[in-house]
Design a protein around this motif. Structure first.
Motif, mmCIF file in Angstrom:
data_model
loop_
_atom_site.group_PDB
_atom_site.id
_atom_site.type_symbol
_atom_site.label_atom_id
_atom_site.label_comp_id
_atom_site.label_asym_id
_atom_site.label_seq_id
_atom_site.Cartn_x
_atom_site.Cartn_y
_atom_site.Cartn_z
ATOM 1 N N PHE A 101 0.576 -13.877 5.128
ATOM 2 C CA PHE A 101 0.721 -12.582 5.937
ATOM 3 C C PHE A 101 1.565 -11.752 5.340
ATOM 4 C CE2 PHE A 101 2.536 -10.151 9.012
ATOM 5 C CZ PHE A 101 1.601 -9.554 9.541
ATOM 6 N N PHE A 102 3.037 -12.455 4.809
ATOM 7 C CA PHE A 102 4.033 -11.672 4.162
ATOM 8 C C PHE A 102 3.782 -10.984 2.697
ATOM 9 C CE2 PHE A 102 7.563 -11.384 1.404
ATOM 10 C CZ PHE A 102 8.363 -10.489 2.030
ATOM 11 N N ALA A 103 2.792 -12.010 2.063
ATOM 12 C CA ALA A 103 2.571 -11.480 0.776
ATOM 13 C C ALA A 103 1.411 -10.385 0.871
ATOM 14 C CB ALA A 103 1.986 -12.720 -0.144
ATOM 15 N N GLN A 373 9.416 4.409 -7.399
ATOM 16 C CA GLN A 373 9.221 2.996 -7.101
ATOM 17 C C GLN A 373 10.377 2.986 -5.935
ATOM 18 O OE1 GLN A 373 11.501 0.238 -9.462
ATOM 19 N NE2 GLN A 373 9.823 -1.060 -9.650
ATOM 20 N N GLN A 374 9.784 2.427 -4.639
ATOM 21 C CA GLN A 374 10.471 2.589 -3.582
ATOM 22 C C GLN A 374 9.894 0.972 -2.838
ATOM 23 O OE1 GLN A 374 9.983 6.151 -1.290
ATOM 24 N NE2 GLN A 374 11.705 7.021 -2.529
ATOM 25 N N TYR A 375 10.806 0.299 -2.677
ATOM 26 C CA TYR A 375 10.450 -1.149 -2.009
ATOM 27 C C TYR A 375 11.496 -1.288 -0.580
ATOM 28 C CZ TYR A 375 7.828 -1.710 -6.184
ATOM 29 O OH TYR A 375 6.974 -1.837 -7.276
ATOM 30 N N GLU A 376 11.365 -0.338 0.032
ATOM 31 C CA GLU A 376 11.979 -0.533 1.455
ATOM 32 C C GLU A 376 11.560 -1.313 2.547
ATOM 33 O OE1 GLU A 376 12.677 3.435 2.460
ATOM 34 O OE2 GLU A 376 13.941 3.981 0.690
ATOM 35 N N LEU A 377 12.342 -2.189 2.985
ATOM 36 C CA LEU A 377 11.950 -3.106 4.191
ATOM 37 C C LEU A 377 11.263 -2.401 5.274
ATOM 38 C CD1 LEU A 377 11.229 -5.823 5.354
ATOM 39 C CD2 LEU A 377 13.802 -5.947 5.923
ATOM 40 N N GLN A 378 11.894 -1.276 5.660
ATOM 41 C CA GLN A 378 11.527 -0.505 6.938
ATOM 42 C C GLN A 378 10.195 0.072 6.667
ATOM 43 O OE1 GLN A 378 13.216 -0.002 9.523
ATOM 44 N NE2 GLN A 378 11.490 1.167 10.180
ATOM 45 N N LEU A 379 9.653 0.236 5.442
ATOM 46 C CA LEU A 379 8.101 0.794 5.381
ATOM 47 C C LEU A 379 7.256 -0.304 5.740
ATOM 48 C CD1 LEU A 379 6.293 2.950 4.443
ATOM 49 C CD2 LEU A 379 6.485 1.859 1.756
ATOM 50 N N MET A 380 7.493 -1.631 5.463
ATOM 51 C CA MET A 380 6.633 -2.768 5.508
ATOM 52 C C MET A 380 6.832 -2.841 7.117
ATOM 53 S SD MET A 380 6.792 -6.635 4.575
ATOM 54 C CE MET A 380 6.647 -6.520 2.751
ATOM 55 N N LEU A 384 3.585 -3.033 10.841
ATOM 56 C CA LEU A 384 3.483 -3.970 11.919
ATOM 57 C C LEU A 384 2.902 -3.686 13.177
ATOM 58 C CD1 LEU A 384 6.589 -6.327 11.169
ATOM 59 C CD2 LEU A 384 4.025 -6.533 10.353
ATOM 60 N N ARG A 385 1.713 -2.943 13.107
ATOM 61 C CA ARG A 385 1.098 -2.621 14.310
ATOM 62 C C ARG A 385 -0.337 -2.619 14.128
ATOM 63 N NH1 ARG A 385 1.995 2.116 11.077
ATOM 64 N NH2 ARG A 385 0.335 3.547 10.685
ATOM 65 N N ARG A 386 -1.110 -2.768 15.176
ATOM 66 C CA ARG A 386 -2.468 -3.079 15.367
ATOM 67 C C ARG A 386 -3.360 -2.172 14.223
ATOM 68 N NH1 ARG A 386 -6.344 -4.648 20.583
ATOM 69 N NH2 ARG A 386 -8.072 -5.265 19.384
ATOM 70 N N ASP A 387 -3.045 -0.948 14.562
ATOM 71 C CA ASP A 387 -3.801 0.110 13.683
ATOM 72 C C ASP A 387 -3.804 0.226 12.451
ATOM 73 O OD1 ASP A 387 -1.428 1.253 14.404
ATOM 74 O OD2 ASP A 387 -2.291 3.275 14.559
ATOM 75 N N PHE A 393 -5.534 -6.301 7.075
ATOM 76 C CA PHE A 393 -5.532 -6.932 6.000
ATOM 77 C C PHE A 393 -4.737 -8.194 5.751
ATOM 78 C CE2 PHE A 393 -4.111 -7.490 1.427
ATOM 79 C CZ PHE A 393 -5.309 -8.311 0.851
ATOM 80 N N ALA A 394 -3.423 -8.085 6.284
ATOM 81 C CA ALA A 394 -2.547 -9.175 5.975
ATOM 82 C C ALA A 394 -3.298 -10.339 7.045
ATOM 83 C CB ALA A 394 -1.317 -8.955 6.467
#
Length: 718
Positions: A101-103, A373-380, A384-387, A393-394
């Motif tokens: 799921f995380f990957a 190149q932006q890898y911010e945790l907040q974006l992920m 985390l919502r159903r829509d 996909f995860a």
């Protein structure tokens, strides 16, 4: 055909060099580890190098280091977690689901995160087979980390040594794609090709060309400090200028065919465009070989044929024949093709001369042109919502992997369940269309790979021969991974099966078991592609709105540039790039949608027409720039700017209306009064050409709102 699949260019492409680099790194790491340990230890080190090698792609040095370091840290963490959970099946299953799921959530960071996701899932599946003590798990993870760090150091050293060479190869690929783009445009002059179908091909190739040009920008415009770099920068800038001229060649092809269908001039126009494509290819070929290019193609016969026919049409007009429009279109195409030939000549010259300074916009901020190149945790976390398509996909992948593991427990033979899981991971992609294509390639590639492996094991009992085939397969796997995945699937099947044979020889059922596992994994992936699906039509309103917003900004900057209100065309180039990127995203979504079930397809025709009309606006603006440049002498600034100002209002008004709330429900503002019609009074040769382009520009802008509203109605319809 992809340029890298041609024997003439294959060995100079960065794809082949990636394969060599990949194979040399893996084999080198393994050969260094093997004399110091046993085969199992060497293979653990090799797998660590393999996971890092999946992130070994052409990138700016700083980005490349960050990407590969992320792979080292993430994959090492996954290895440790899964190895520690191995002895406890009740813990291993939920941990694998969590890792999966995380990957898959990392897809939110864009296309470059896809290899990282694959690397994490790959090492998860490879680690699940082993039952280790805590000490063994720590030792196993340390060996994996050693292989990862070794490949990271090797890859970064090579990337630094070959940094200029990689720029040349990526630039060459962009030039080859531009040549392929012109080949499609050449067929507009061939009456055997349907105009609508040809235009659809052109628009779809646009997304590929935009991707290749962006890759070239990212590498070339970030760091260009020496004289060699100045050459590739100059070629890159000339390529973009040439691209705008190519855009400006769009014309009324139907009218040309109607009036000139029986004339050899259409073949002359086709041959001019075809030769121009070959000329650009020659520049790309020279750049790929680290050589200067010279113009060897002669256009004189075709240009003479077009000029001769223009004279004939002028005589017919003088005699009263109604061919004024055909004459105007043919003369305009002749002028544009001449401009393209001159620009190709500049492209050749740019490859020959070393500049003292960097020939680009002085003191300009290149960041708007470059991928960030932006890898911010907040974006992920925000997804985390159903829509969210990424969240769905995860979840889909995690559920599919759980089912694959459960199925593996019921197989009658001692299955390696990791092969089933690996097949699921490779096939199941964020979109249904990508999953469908990957499934086909994976199954066919695995079957062919298993057959090749069976033949090698049956007729080649000599270990050096097997090792030789293994090395070839190792080179071929990354070489074709991004060019033709089916070939990569064949190579990776051969590579893994031969590795397993060398580690544990004598297993005669190895090939058949892998085939069965592949079919099971493909079946599970297919079933779960319908679970929590993300159909492309759901993203259409957002993508259409992005195109309209980008087009409105582009039109604002275009008219400022055309009226001479800007010091340079920097903002115009940025807005054009953003519009092309948004059109490429919408076009790609439409192509994927057409591979989905018919019940999930919406407004395909309107989307296609919407993309075409937006593309035409870009072509009209490029044509206006070309006209103003070509007829710059004695230009009547007052009347021309008045006409452009009026057109600015008329073009931006429908675009703003389409962006209004509720799909264009805002009332239309009354038309601004048109400037005085003085077509005959203005004695300037470019005046009728500007007027004609302005009319086409306004008409196509009006059509955009019609198609955008139709898309909204079709998507929202039950």
């Amino acid at each position: 055909m992809h340029y890298a699949l041609s024997l003439r260019t294959f060995f100079y492409s960065h794809y082949f060099h990636l394969g060599l680099r990949f194979a040399a790194g893996l084999i080198g790491v393994t050969l260094i580890a093997l004399p110091l340990s046993d085969m199992n230890t060497a293979m653990t080190v090799c797998i660590g190098a393999l996971c890092t090698a999946l992130m070994d792609m052409p990138s700016p040095l700083r980005h490349k280091f960050n990407e590969m370091l992320a792979s080292v840290l993430l994959c090492t963490g996954v290895t440790l977690i899964i190895s520690l959970c191995g002895p406890y099946p009740w813990l291993l299953m939920p941990m694998m689901v969590a890792v999966s799921f995380f990957a898959c959530m990392m897809v939110v960071y864009g296309k470059k995160s896809m290899p990282l996701q694959l690397a994490a899932l790959f090492i998860m599946t490879m680690s699940m087979e082993h039952t280790m003590t805590v000490r063994q798990a720590l030792s196993h993870t340390a060996l994996f980390l050693l292989g990862s760090v070794a490949y990271l150091g090797y890859a970064m050293a090579l990337a630094w040594l070959l940094r200029h060479r990689i720029k040349q190869q990526v630039l060459a690929e962009a030039l080859f794609e531009l040549a392929a783009y012109i080949d499609i445009k050449a067929d507009f002059y061939d009456t055997r090709f349907n105009l609508t179908e040809q235009f659809n091909r052109l628009v779809r190739h646009q997304s590929l060309l935009a991707d290749r040009q962006q890759a070239s920008r990212d590498l070339i415009l970030r760091s260009h400090q020496n004289r060699k770099d100045a050459i590739v920068v100059q070629i890159h800038v000339c390529m973009l200028d040439l691209y705008e001229l190519v855009l400006s060649t769009h014309t009324d092809y139907a009218q040309l065919r109607t009036h000139l269908a029986d004339s050899p001039v259409l073949k002359a126009l086709h041959d001019l465009a075809y030769k121009a494509a070959r000329d650009i290819e020659s520049v790309g070929y020279a750049v790929a070989r680290k050589q200067a290019s010279t113009q060897a193609i002669d256009y004189s016969a075709e240009l003479a044929a077009v000029e001769s026919h223009i004279e004939q049409l002028q005589q017919q007009v003088a005699a009263g024949a109604p061919v004024h429009e055909a004459l105007a279109v043919l003369r305009a195409q002749h002028n544009k093709l001449r401009a393209i030939i001159r620009a190709i000549g500049d492209l050749h010259v740019a490859s020959q001369k070393e500049y003292e300074g960097t020939p680009f916009w002085v003191d300009a901020d290149m960041q708007p042109f470059l991928s960030q190149q932006q890898y911010e945790l907040q974006l992920m976390l925000s997804h985390l919502r159903r829509d969210s398509p990424v969240f769905r996909f995860a979840l889909r992948v995690a559920l599919a992997i759980s089912s694959g593991l459960a199925v593996a427990e019921w197989l009658p033979y001692a299955a390696h369940s990791y092969w089933i899981v690996l097949t699921i991971v490779i096939i199941l992609k964020p979109s249904f269309a990508m999953t469908k294509q990957r499934r086909s390639d994976r199954i066919i590639g695995t079957i062919i790979g298993c057959v090749i492996t069976a033949l090698v094991l049956k007729f080649a009992h000599y270990t050096p021969v097997i090792v030789g085939v293994l090395i070839l397969a190792t080179v071929a796997t990354p070489t074709f991974l991004y060019v033709r995945y089916r070939y990569a699937a064949i190579a990776v099947s051969v590579m893994i099966l031969l590795q397993m044979h060398l580690i544990a020889p004598g297993n005669t059922d190895l090939v058949m078991e892998r085939l069965v596992d592949t079919f099971i994994g493909a079946a599970v992936a297919t079933l779960f592609s319908f679970v929590l699906p993300n159909w492309e039509f759901q993203s259409l309103p957002r993508l259409v709105r992005q195109v309209l917003e980008a087009n409105l900004r582009y039109m604002e900057s275009s008219f400022e540039l055309l009226q001479g209100k800007c010091r340079n065309d920097f903002r115009y180039r940025i807005d054009r790039k953003r519009l092309m990127d948004s059109l490429a995203a919408l076009s790609a979504a439409m192509v994927r949608m057409l591979d989905e079930p018919a019940s999930k397809q919406r407004a395909a025709e309107d989307i296609n027409l919407f993309v075409v009309q937006n593309y035409l606006l870009v072509a009209h603006v490029a044509a206006l720039r070309a006209i103003l440049r070509r007829h710059v002498k004695d230009i009547p600034a007052g009347p021309v700017n008045a006409l452009l100002e009026h057109s600015h209002v008329q073009v931006c008004k429908p675009l703003a209306r389409a962006l209004a709330p509720h799909g264009g429900g805002a009332p239309a503002a009354p038309d601004a009064p048109a400037p005085e019609q003085q077509g005959e009074a203005v004695a300037w040769p470019g005046w009728p050409l500007v007027q004609r382009r302005i009319r086409l520009l306004q008409a196509d802008a009006e059509k955009i709102i019609v198609h955008s509203e139709a898309i909204g109605r079709n998507v929202s319809a039950v």
